[in-house]
Motif scaffolding. Structure first.
Motif, PDB file in Angstrom:
ATOM      1  N   ARG A  19      -6.799   2.068   0.731  1.00  0.00           N
ATOM      2  CA  ARG A  19      -6.809   0.962   1.705  1.00  0.00           C
ATOM      3  C   ARG A  19      -8.158   0.244   1.703  1.00  0.00           C
ATOM      4  NH1 ARG A  19      -4.208   3.523   5.897  1.00  0.00           N
ATOM      5  NH2 ARG A  19      -2.341   2.795   4.782  1.00  0.00           N
ATOM      6  N   ALA A  20      -9.237   1.004   1.643  1.00  0.00           N
ATOM      7  CA  ALA A  20     -10.567   0.393   1.632  1.00  0.00           C
ATOM      8  C   ALA A  20     -10.728  -0.533   0.430  1.00  0.00           C
ATOM      9  CB  ALA A  20     -11.637   1.482   1.610  1.00  0.00           C
ATOM     10  N   HIS A  21     -10.321  -0.061  -0.740  1.00  0.00           N
ATOM     11  CA  HIS A  21     -10.452  -0.855  -1.960  1.00  0.00           C
ATOM     12  C   HIS A  21      -9.526  -2.065  -1.925  1.00  0.00           C
ATOM     13  CE1 HIS A  21     -11.261  -1.717  -6.147  1.00  0.00           C
ATOM     14  NE2 HIS A  21      -9.970  -1.686  -6.410  1.00  0.00           N
ATOM     15  N   SER A  47      -8.736   4.799   9.151  1.00  0.00           N
ATOM     16  CA  SER A  47      -8.302   3.557   8.512  1.00  0.00           C
ATOM     17  C   SER A  47      -9.115   2.361   8.986  1.00  0.00           C
ATOM     18  CB  SER A  47      -6.815   3.316   8.780  1.00  0.00           C
ATOM     19  OG  SER A  47      -6.015   4.118   7.954  1.00  0.00           O
ATOM     20  N   ALA A 104     -10.772  -4.801   0.501  1.00  0.00           N
ATOM     21  CA  ALA A 104     -11.987  -5.449   0.015  1.00  0.00           C
ATOM     22  C   ALA A 104     -11.735  -6.359  -1.184  1.00  0.00           C
ATOM     23  CB  ALA A 104     -13.031  -4.386  -0.346  1.00  0.00           C
ATOM     24  N   GLU A 111       0.847  -1.190   0.000  1.00  0.00           N
ATOM     25  CA  GLU A 111       0.000   0.000   0.000  1.00  0.00           C
ATOM     26  C   GLU A 111       0.886   1.244   0.000  1.00  0.00           C
ATOM     27  OE1 GLU A 111      -2.774   0.196   3.190  1.00  0.00           O
ATOM     28  OE2 GLU A 111      -3.973  -1.467   2.441  1.00  0.00           O
ATOM     29  N   ALA A 141      -6.551   6.334   2.699  1.00  0.00           N
ATOM     30  CA  ALA A 141      -7.675   5.571   3.254  1.00  0.00           C
ATOM     31  C   ALA A 141      -8.545   4.989   2.151  1.00  0.00           C
ATOM     32  CB  ALA A 141      -8.506   6.456   4.179  1.00  0.00           C
ATOM     33  N   ALA A 142      -8.767   5.753   1.088  1.00  0.00           N
ATOM     34  CA  ALA A 142      -9.571   5.256  -0.032  1.00  0.00           C
ATOM     35  C   ALA A 142      -8.888   4.063  -0.693  1.00  0.00           C
ATOM     36  CB  ALA A 142      -9.786   6.377  -1.049  1.00  0.00           C
ATOM     37  N   TRP A 148     -12.194   2.406   9.942  1.00  0.00           N
ATOM     38  CA  TRP A 148     -13.497   2.494   9.277  1.00  0.00           C
ATOM     39  C   TRP A 148     -13.367   2.011   7.835  1.00  0.00           C
ATOM     40  CZ3 TRP A 148     -15.081   5.277   4.957  1.00  0.00           C
ATOM     41  CH2 TRP A 148     -16.464   5.251   4.710  1.00  0.00           C
ATOM     42  N   ALA A 149     -12.300   2.439   7.145  1.00  0.00           N
ATOM     43  CA  ALA A 149     -12.115   2.072   5.737  1.00  0.00           C
ATOM     44  C   ALA A 149     -11.956   0.574   5.561  1.00  0.00           C
ATOM     45  CB  ALA A 149     -10.890   2.797   5.170  1.00  0.00           C
ATOM     46  N   THR A 150     -11.369  -0.108   6.549  1.00  0.00           N
ATOM     47  CA  THR A 150     -11.062  -1.539   6.420  1.00  0.00           C
ATOM     48  C   THR A 150     -11.997  -2.424   7.226  1.00  0.00           C
ATOM     49  OG1 THR A 150      -9.505  -1.462   8.272  1.00  0.00           O
ATOM     50  CG2 THR A 150      -8.627  -0.988   6.085  1.00  0.00           C
ATOM     51  N   GLU A 151     -13.038  -1.824   7.786  1.00  0.00           N
ATOM     52  CA  GLU A 151     -13.983  -2.558   8.635  1.00  0.00           C
ATOM     53  C   GLU A 151     -13.259  -3.262   9.794  1.00  0.00           C
ATOM     54  OE1 GLU A 151     -17.536  -4.279   6.397  1.00  0.00           O
ATOM     55  OE2 GLU A 151     -15.981  -4.292   4.846  1.00  0.00           O
TER      56      GLU A 151
END
Length: 209
Positions: free
Chosen positions: A75-77, A121, A80, A41, A72-73, A123-126
């Motif tokens: 990281r979320a993608h 972070s 997932a 990342e 963060a964006a 929140w972005a990665t659950e």
């Protein structure tokens, strides 16, 4: 039944040897019959490659908060689409940098605040955290010498002043002290094979649980 996956991240300043240790760990795990996904990342997906170019190589200014949100964006993608699916398949994910990088670089380096960046972070990665985070600790002066020897242009973060990198290092060590069960802190000035041996010992213990 699929064996549980294992999420391992490598952290530390630029020049600390994360790429070398990720390669050595992957080679060893594959020799032991494990399926390994090695990623990073930002840059672990097509979206991540675009984000990486913006946050590290964009010639114009990127404001600190925008930088944090871009990480963060990505990281979320990435979590997932790459990391969670691999873990669900029972694979070992070895990742160069994760949320601790954002806490250190944006939270401390950019002085945006540890809690705010960590919460963003998570929140972005659950809420996904690694089973093991290897922190390769190296003083910024030595790291800079290594980067100079590599003879390549510095990215936006590498080019920051010494004070920035001192804040980053201090934050990494504070994070490790707060979560000793997750972190393995190693002296990055030691020989690469010695470091790799200590990493293998910790990973072996995790795989045997």
């Amino acid at each position: 039944m699929t064996a549980p996956g294992l999420f391992i991240t490598l952290e530390g300043g630029d020049g600390s040897g994360k790429t070398t240790q990720a390669s050595l760990l992957r080679e060893w795990l594959e020799s032991e019959g494990r399926v390994v996904v090695r990623t990073r990342e930002p840059g672990g997906t097509e979206v991540g490659v675009l984000v990486r170019d913006i946050v590290l190589h964009h010639r114009g200014e990127v404001s600190p908060r925008a930088e944090a949100l871009l990480y963060a964006a990505d990281r979320a993608h990435h979590i997932a689409t790459v990391v969670r699916p691999a873990l669900e398949r029972g694979e070992v994910v070895i990742q160069d940098r994760y949320l601790d990088s954002s806490v250190a670089y944006q939270g401390a380096g950019r002085v945006l605040g540890r809690d705010e960046i960590r919460d963003l972070s998570l929140w972005a990665t659950e809420g996904l955290l690694p089973e093991l985070t290897v922190l390769l600790d190296l003083d910024p002066a030595t790291a800079r010498t290594r980067l100079d020897a590599a003879d390549k242009p510095f990215d936006r973060l590498e080019a920051e002043r010494d004070e920035f990198h001192e804040r980053v290092r201090a934050e990494y060590l504070a994070l490790a002290a707060a979560e000793p069960e997750r972190f393995l802190v190693l002296d990055a000035s030691l020989p690469a094979e010695q470091i790799a041996g200590e990493v293998r010992a910790r990973v072996t213990a995790l795989l045997s649980q």
